[in-house]
Design an enzyme around this catalytic site. Structure first.
Site, mmCIF file in Angstrom:
data_model
loop_
_atom_site.group_PDB
_atom_site.id
_atom_site.type_symbol
_atom_site.label_atom_id
_atom_site.label_comp_id
_atom_site.label_asym_id
_atom_site.label_seq_id
_atom_site.Cartn_x
_atom_site.Cartn_y
_atom_site.Cartn_z
ATOM 1 N N ASP A 159 13.359 9.039 4.005
ATOM 2 C CA ASP A 159 13.721 9.521 2.662
ATOM 3 C C ASP A 159 12.939 10.803 2.424
ATOM 4 O O ASP A 159 11.939 10.818 1.717
ATOM 5 C CB ASP A 159 13.371 8.465 1.624
ATOM 6 C CG ASP A 159 13.715 8.922 0.216
ATOM 7 O OD1 ASP A 159 14.491 9.875 0.055
ATOM 8 O OD2 ASP A 159 13.182 8.331 -0.743
ATOM 9 N N ASP A 162 14.728 18.087 1.880
ATOM 10 C CA ASP A 162 15.661 18.766 2.786
ATOM 11 C C ASP A 162 14.889 19.457 3.922
ATOM 12 O O ASP A 162 13.669 19.598 3.843
ATOM 13 C CB ASP A 162 16.514 19.766 1.983
ATOM 14 C CG ASP A 162 17.558 19.025 1.133
ATOM 15 O OD1 ASP A 162 18.009 17.953 1.566
ATOM 16 O OD2 ASP A 162 17.901 19.518 0.053
#
Ligand code: SAM
Length: 297
Positions: A159, A162
């Site tokens: 998780d 970017d």
């Protein structure tokens, strides 16, 4: 940021979303990134990292449930889980909802994200921080996977931010080679691959990279309102075939056994199964032959 002023997300240079700020709660420059947390009018508290929305209290359930329950229930008997990133604690909480999980290690590079999430977004992790099955490590995910023993995790959940800045290393060959090494023989990894309508390179590049080291590669979708641009994709790579097409009744039975049935707000057994059926505009960015690559031609 003054009360009742607008804050613009800066993810895309030519298009974006904005929030009206009810109250700014934190603005910190950590060793790794700019962290802003504010109270919004419609989404509860919102956290931005380097100007990009990471989480809102209002819709976090969509992302957290899909990045957690799908891999754990696709695997079917995951006891050891590794989470990389996810400093808000929401994935840790969802992993620990599975009574079948014995140990969850979470490795987050930025201790400030954890500290601020505990202070201003306490409901996102709930009691997960003090669960005896949780091991929270402040460190770089790439270092952790380098050093972890072979075959030590059943599921890895990435998780991350970017692939720019500190998150970039989590999109490299070295990272996925080590993920493959530290997964058990039935293991699988999922990672956030962005919103393909705007960021299709993230999906295509990480899928190709994962396929070099883990044979069964695919992706599934979730509609997260504040990750704007339509469906976001979660990349899926498994050592065993067909983990992305487990029958719905098996998924339901596993959810009941794990204590997940009836406590979710987005994930259901039916959504789990259907999320792997990709619209062609998304499937075209997966390597040919990918298991979730449902093509229209
Ligand atoms: N679910 C949200 C999303 O996808 O936008 C939240 C992402 S979560 C807050 C991303 C976390 O990954 C951040 O807290 C960031 O500090 C962490 N991160 C980025 N690079 C990392 C690395 N190399 N190792 C460990 N954590 C990292």
């Amino acid at each position: 940021m003054a009360t009742n002023s607008w804050i613009n997300e800066t993810l895309y240079p030519t298009w974006g979303q904005r929030f009206l700020v009810k109250r700014e709660l934190a603005r910190v420059r950590s060793d790794f990134q700019d962290i802003v947390i504010f109270e919004s009018f419609n989404h509860g508290c919102v956290m931005l990292l380097d100007g990009v929305v990471q989480i809102t209290e209002g819709d976090e359930f969509v992302y957290q449930e899909m990045i957690t329950h799908v891999p754990l229930l696709a695997h079917g008997c995951a006891t050891n889980v590794l989470i990389i990133g996810a400093g808000d604690g929401g994935v840790l909480r969802r992993v620990l909802q599975h009574t079948t999980v014995a140990k969850a290690v979470m490795v987050e590079i930025d201790g400030e994200v954890i500290r601020l999430a505990k202070e201003f977004l306490p409901n996102i992790a709930g009691d997960a921080w003090v669960d005896p099955r949780a091991d929270v490590v402040v460190g770089d995910g790439i270092d952790y996977v380098r050093q972890a023993p072979d075959a030590s995790f059943d599921v890895i959940i990435v998780d991350s931010t970017d692939p720019i800045g500190v998150g970039e290393v989590l999109f490299t060959d070295e990272f996925y080679a080590n993920c493959a090494r530290i997964l058990t023989s039935g293991g699988l990894v999922v990672n956030q691959c962005g919103v393909p309508f705007m960021q299709h390179d993230e999906l295509s590049e990480t899928s190709t990279r994962r396929a070099k080291f883990i044979p069964h590669v695919g992706a599934y979708v979730a509609a997260v309102p504040t990750y704007v641009g339509g469906f976001m994709t979660l990349g899926f790579a498994a050592k065993q075939p067909k983990l992305d097409s487990v029958p719905v009744e098996t998924i339901r039975a596993r959810a009941v056994a794990a204590g997940i049935a009836g406590i979710t707000h987005y994930w259901t057994p039916e959504i789990h199964v259907s999320a792997f059926h990709l619209p062609p505009y998304i499937a075209q960015h997966l390597p040919r032959g990918s298991s979730s690559n449902i093509r229209s031609d």
